[in-house]
Scaffold this motif. Structure first.
Motif, PDB file in Angstrom:
ATOM      1  N   GLY A  14       1.124  -1.786  -0.228  1.00  0.00           N
ATOM      2  CA  GLY A  14       0.552  -0.006  -0.397  1.00  0.00           C
ATOM      3  C   GLY A  14       0.855   1.647  -0.178  1.00  0.00           C
ATOM      4  N   ALA A  15       1.848   1.274  -0.392  1.00  0.00           N
ATOM      5  CA  ALA A  15       2.522   2.618  -0.646  1.00  0.00           C
ATOM      6  C   ALA A  15       2.488   3.618  -1.639  1.00  0.00           C
ATOM      7  N   ALA A  16       1.761   3.399  -2.100  1.00  0.00           N
ATOM      8  CA  ALA A  16       1.537   4.613  -2.828  1.00  0.00           C
ATOM      9  C   ALA A  16       0.148   5.943  -1.979  1.00  0.00           C
ATOM     10  N   GLY A  17      -0.146   5.562  -1.472  1.00  0.00           N
ATOM     11  CA  GLY A  17      -1.405   6.457  -0.676  1.00  0.00           C
ATOM     12  C   GLY A  17      -0.365   6.717   0.071  1.00  0.00           C
ATOM     13  N   ASP A  18      -1.096   8.209   0.967  1.00  0.00           N
ATOM     14  CA  ASP A  18      -0.674   9.012   1.537  1.00  0.00           C
ATOM     15  C   ASP A  18       0.546   8.558   3.199  1.00  0.00           C
ATOM     16  N   GLN A  30      15.716   6.310   7.638  1.00  0.00           N
ATOM     17  CA  GLN A  30      16.908   5.795   8.268  1.00  0.00           C
ATOM     18  C   GLN A  30      17.958   4.710   7.018  1.00  0.00           C
ATOM     19  N   GLY A  31      17.960   4.685   6.105  1.00  0.00           N
ATOM     20  CA  GLY A  31      18.473   4.109   5.337  1.00  0.00           C
ATOM     21  C   GLY A  31      18.123   2.552   5.330  1.00  0.00           C
ATOM     22  N   ARG A  32      16.623   2.294   5.465  1.00  0.00           N
ATOM     23  CA  ARG A  32      16.541   1.635   4.829  1.00  0.00           C
ATOM     24  C   ARG A  32      16.279   0.896   3.533  1.00  0.00           C
ATOM     25  N   HIS A  33      16.328  -0.431   2.889  1.00  0.00           N
ATOM     26  CA  HIS A  33      16.117  -0.754   2.167  1.00  0.00           C
ATOM     27  C   HIS A  33      14.283  -1.338   1.908  1.00  0.00           C
ATOM     28  N   VAL A  34      13.993  -0.720   1.042  1.00  0.00           N
ATOM     29  CA  VAL A  34      12.196  -0.422   1.267  1.00  0.00           C
ATOM     30  C   VAL A  34      11.369  -0.815  -0.108  1.00  0.00           C
ATOM     31  N   ILE A  35      11.006  -1.843  -0.088  1.00  0.00           N
ATOM     32  CA  ILE A  35      10.292  -2.733  -1.594  1.00  0.00           C
ATOM     33  C   ILE A  35       9.147  -1.988  -1.581  1.00  0.00           C
ATOM     34  N   THR A  36       8.699  -1.520  -2.397  1.00  0.00           N
ATOM     35  CA  THR A  36       6.995  -1.039  -2.587  1.00  0.00           C
ATOM     36  C   THR A  36       6.327  -2.183  -3.271  1.00  0.00           C
ATOM     37  N   TRP A  37       4.690  -2.438  -2.491  1.00  0.00           N
ATOM     38  CA  TRP A  37       3.958  -2.778  -3.726  1.00  0.00           C
ATOM     39  C   TRP A  37       2.990  -2.026  -3.030  1.00  0.00           C
ATOM     40  N   ASP A  38       2.524  -1.968  -4.605  1.00  0.00           N
ATOM     41  CA  ASP A  38       0.797  -1.017  -4.598  1.00  0.00           C
ATOM     42  C   ASP A  38      -0.075  -1.118  -5.887  1.00  0.00           C
ATOM     43  N   ALA A  39      -0.774  -1.054  -5.874  1.00  0.00           N
ATOM     44  CA  ALA A  39      -1.909  -1.132  -6.815  1.00  0.00           C
ATOM     45  C   ALA A  39      -1.320   0.104  -8.260  1.00  0.00           C
ATOM     46  N   ARG A  40      -1.444   0.615  -7.690  1.00  0.00           N
ATOM     47  CA  ARG A  40      -0.843   1.772  -8.525  1.00  0.00           C
ATOM     48  C   ARG A  40       0.514   2.384  -8.452  1.00  0.00           C
ATOM     49  N   THR A  42       4.614   2.882  -8.205  1.00  0.00           N
ATOM     50  CA  THR A  42       5.084   3.982  -7.644  1.00  0.00           C
ATOM     51  C   THR A  42       6.713   4.160  -8.144  1.00  0.00           C
ATOM     52  N   PRO A  43       7.692   4.683  -8.105  1.00  0.00           N
ATOM     53  CA  PRO A  43       9.091   5.199  -8.649  1.00  0.00           C
ATOM     54  C   PRO A  43       9.839   3.346  -8.225  1.00  0.00           C
ATOM     55  N   ALA A  44      10.355   2.911  -8.205  1.00  0.00           N
ATOM     56  CA  ALA A  44      11.167   1.117  -8.421  1.00  0.00           C
ATOM     57  C   ALA A  44       9.984   0.443  -7.336  1.00  0.00           C
ATOM     58  N   GLY A  45       8.900   0.381  -7.255  1.00  0.00           N
ATOM     59  CA  GLY A  45       8.345  -0.631  -6.704  1.00  0.00           C
ATOM     60  C   GLY A  45       7.723  -1.714  -7.843  1.00  0.00           C
ATOM     61  N   VAL A  46       6.772  -2.389  -7.112  1.00  0.00           N
ATOM     62  CA  VAL A  46       6.125  -3.353  -7.797  1.00  0.00           C
ATOM     63  C   VAL A  46       4.730  -3.056  -7.158  1.00  0.00           C
ATOM     64  N   THR A  47       4.117  -3.290  -9.407  1.00  0.00           N
ATOM     65  CA  THR A  47       2.522  -2.809  -9.155  1.00  0.00           C
ATOM     66  C   THR A  47       1.546  -4.161  -9.089  1.00  0.00           C
ATOM     67  N   VAL A  48       1.215  -4.173  -7.928  1.00  0.00           N
ATOM     68  CA  VAL A  48       0.274  -5.735  -8.057  1.00  0.00           C
ATOM     69  C   VAL A  48      -1.287  -5.469  -6.770  1.00  0.00           C
ATOM     70  N   ASP A  49      -1.957  -5.948  -7.085  1.00  0.00           N
ATOM     71  CA  ASP A  49      -2.774  -5.496  -6.945  1.00  0.00           C
ATOM     72  C   ASP A  49      -3.474  -6.100  -5.235  1.00  0.00           C
ATOM     73  N   LEU A  50      -3.479  -5.450  -4.513  1.00  0.00           N
ATOM     74  CA  LEU A  50      -3.548  -6.081  -2.906  1.00  0.00           C
ATOM     75  C   LEU A  50      -4.558  -7.094  -2.485  1.00  0.00           C
ATOM     76  N   THR A  51      -5.664  -6.952  -3.601  1.00  0.00           N
ATOM     77  CA  THR A  51      -6.999  -7.343  -3.446  1.00  0.00           C
ATOM     78  C   THR A  51      -6.649  -8.597  -4.847  1.00  0.00           C
ATOM     79  N   ASP A  52      -6.165  -9.054  -5.013  1.00  0.00           N
ATOM     80  CA  ASP A  52      -5.801 -10.065  -5.493  1.00  0.00           C
ATOM     81  C   ASP A  52      -5.420 -11.308  -4.929  1.00  0.00           C
ATOM     82  N   GLU A  53      -5.658 -12.151  -3.975  1.00  0.00           N
ATOM     83  CA  GLU A  53      -5.001 -13.252  -4.058  1.00  0.00           C
ATOM     84  C   GLU A  53      -4.096 -13.336  -4.409  1.00  0.00           C
ATOM     85  N   ALA A  54      -4.373 -14.202  -5.233  1.00  0.00           N
ATOM     86  CA  ALA A  54      -3.501 -14.911  -6.281  1.00  0.00           C
ATOM     87  C   ALA A  54      -1.881 -14.227  -6.692  1.00  0.00           C
TER      88      ALA A  54
END
Length: 82
Positions: A14-18, A30-40, A42-54
């Motif tokens: 849910g990384a694209a929301g506020d 903080q210098g963390r390596h962050v992996i992002t998932w969202d249906a929308r 995001t820069p350098a993120g993974v686009t995935v429908d988080l309401t789709d279990e498969a």
């Protein structure tokens, strides 16, 4: 209290929301390596429908195959189904 969490990767679902983008920004400051998932996209993120279990299972399997094991998860998903 200050801790160095740099070596621990975190997944933000849910990384694209506020709230999700604020979480991503805070951990990256903080210098963390962050992996992002969202249906929308995001820069350098993974686009995935988080309401789709498969789709989520496929992405989770890809994480298991990566060189960066997942050590933390932040969930900032807000989805409405009609």
């Amino acid at each position: 209290m200050t801790t160095n969490l740099a070596p621990l990767p975190i997944l933000v679902a849910g990384a694209a929301g506020d709230i999700g983008s604020a979480i991503v920004a805070a951990f990256r400051q903080q210098g963390r390596h962050v992996i992002t998932w969202d249906a929308r996209p995001t820069p350098a993120g993974v686009t995935v429908d988080l309401t789709d279990e498969a789709a989520v299972r496929r992405q989770a399997a890809d994480l298991g195959d990566s060189d960066h094991p997942l050590d933390a998860l932040a969930i900032a998903v807000g989805a409405l189904r009609s």
